[in-house]
Design an enzyme around this catalytic site. Sequence first.
Site, PDB file in Angstrom:
ATOM      1  N   ASP A 164     -12.620   7.467  -2.107  1.00 54.70           N
ATOM      2  CA  ASP A 164     -13.000   8.867  -2.397  1.00 54.70           C
ATOM      3  C   ASP A 164     -14.420   9.199  -1.930  1.00 54.70           C
ATOM      4  OD1 ASP A 164     -10.566   8.877  -3.679  1.00 54.70           O
ATOM      5  OD2 ASP A 164     -11.403   8.656  -5.682  1.00 54.70           O
ATOM      6  N   ARG A 183       5.705  25.840  12.622  1.00 50.30           N
ATOM      7  CA  ARG A 183       5.638  25.705  11.166  1.00 50.30           C
ATOM      8  C   ARG A 183       4.201  25.584  10.673  1.00 50.30           C
ATOM      9  NH1 ARG A 183      10.225  21.037  10.480  1.00 50.30           N
ATOM     10  NH2 ARG A 183      11.980  22.428  10.103  1.00 50.30           N
ATOM     11  N   GLU A 233      -6.225  16.644  -3.324  1.00 45.88           N
ATOM     12  CA  GLU A 233      -5.373  16.627  -4.527  1.00 45.88           C
ATOM     13  C   GLU A 233      -6.033  17.328  -5.717  1.00 45.88           C
ATOM     14  OE1 GLU A 233      -4.731  12.522  -5.653  1.00 45.88           O
ATOM     15  OE2 GLU A 233      -6.872  12.128  -5.841  1.00 45.88           O
TER      16      GLU A 233
HETATM   17  O1  F6P Z   1      -9.968   6.680  -6.777  1.00 52.91           O
HETATM   18  C1  F6P Z   1      -9.095   6.331  -5.776  1.00 52.91           C
HETATM   19  C2  F6P Z   1      -7.791   7.062  -5.917  1.00 52.91           C
HETATM   20  O2  F6P Z   1      -6.954   6.695  -4.831  1.00 52.91           O
HETATM   21  C3  F6P Z   1      -7.899   8.584  -6.023  1.00 52.91           C
HETATM   22  O3  F6P Z   1      -8.129   9.203  -4.797  1.00 52.91           O
HETATM   23  C4  F6P Z   1      -6.577   8.927  -6.651  1.00 52.91           C
HETATM   24  O4  F6P Z   1      -6.639  10.136  -7.376  1.00 52.91           O
HETATM   25  C5  F6P Z   1      -6.341   7.770  -7.576  1.00 52.91           C
HETATM   26  O5  F6P Z   1      -7.123   6.688  -7.105  1.00 52.91           O
HETATM   27  C6  F6P Z   1      -4.900   7.339  -7.655  1.00 52.91           C
HETATM   28  O6  F6P Z   1      -4.790   6.348  -8.604  1.00 52.91           O
HETATM   29  P1  F6P Z   1      -3.528   5.417  -8.797  1.00 52.91           P
HETATM   30  O7  F6P Z   1      -3.585   4.341  -7.759  1.00 52.91           O
HETATM   31  O8  F6P Z   1      -3.707   4.877 -10.171  1.00 52.91           O
HETATM   32  O9  F6P Z   1      -2.302   6.261  -8.624  1.00 52.91           O
END
Ligand code: F6P
Length: 341
Positions: free
Chosen positions: A126, A161, A221
Amino acid sequence: MKIGILTGGGDCPGLNAVIRAVVRKAEKGGDGVLGIRNGWKGLVEGMVEPLTGVSVSGILPRGGTILGTSRTNPFKSMEDVVRCENNFRHYGLDGLVAVGGEDTLGVARQFHQRGLPVVGVPKTIDNDLAGTDQTFGFDTAVNVVVEAIDRLHTTAESHDRVLVVEVMGRHAGWIAAVSAIAGGADGCLVPEKPFDVEEVCAAVRARKGRGKKFSVIVVAEGARPREGAAVTRDGAKDEFDHERLGGIGAWVAGEVEKRTGCETRSVVLGHTQRGGTPTAFDRLIGTRFGLRAVDLVRQKRFGRMVSLGGMRVVDVPLPPLDQRMRTLDMELYKDAEVFFG
Ligand code: F6P
């Protein structure tokens, strides 16, 4: 000296580079390394394995972590905190290298405040950790996204699209914005700037007006509409109180199709961004971080975190909770915006 090492939180490409570097450097100086399995869970439950040059041979290009990981938070129970401290003494550790993101390093800081000799190594795809200009794992994730955008461009163009690509990043838009610029996306939504879906539609219409009947929109997200909240999967939280994000891409795609009449699809890149072989940059940074972490332990400079300052590897104090998060640099977002619509 006996140095412990653990990897906690979500895995990310480059973790094995850190482990290898710690072991190789420790061995060169006559020190031993004890791998702690599955993050802090391994210190609570006593799951360990000695690491040698042989056990880390060949792991540099491998994704994931040979030590395993977990999102265990020992500070949820004082019993677990004491277990960790007892195990630390039981294994005769002189220092512990904790490799992780804000949660793992937060635990490292708490243990350090209780007197354990701990140093931190910042990792997360991230790139949202304060105290370092970049974390390893981020570059690999961005490369995965950019490759996906390139692929989506060709199919979007063939079918006239709109393709909406949902990417990770939790509450920071680093992956989204950097990938949008590098992939030439036509729009990008980030958590730091709540969006108006009409503006996304206007960009799609403007492109259509210029004869570009396709668009690729990157959505983080954690992005949310001006009038709404971030979309979560099921409301469930992990041990550090994080909700699982996801679903905003599908929502945006639905709105764009309804409002513009353009056929729209959404794609969630999900954990593909965390898997696979690290880029050369992440191997380099992971390796240099690991080497510097051993230096910190040998120098007994505990409570510190290795970090990237420009292109130099330096070290800073493990950041406190309220200063741990580093959101997207909005200058970068402004650069991405030049190419929208
Ligand atoms: O912090 C890293 C990350 O991949 C985020 O980008 C994401 O929201 C989260 O971890 C997903 O977590 P998990 O692997 O528990 O689904």
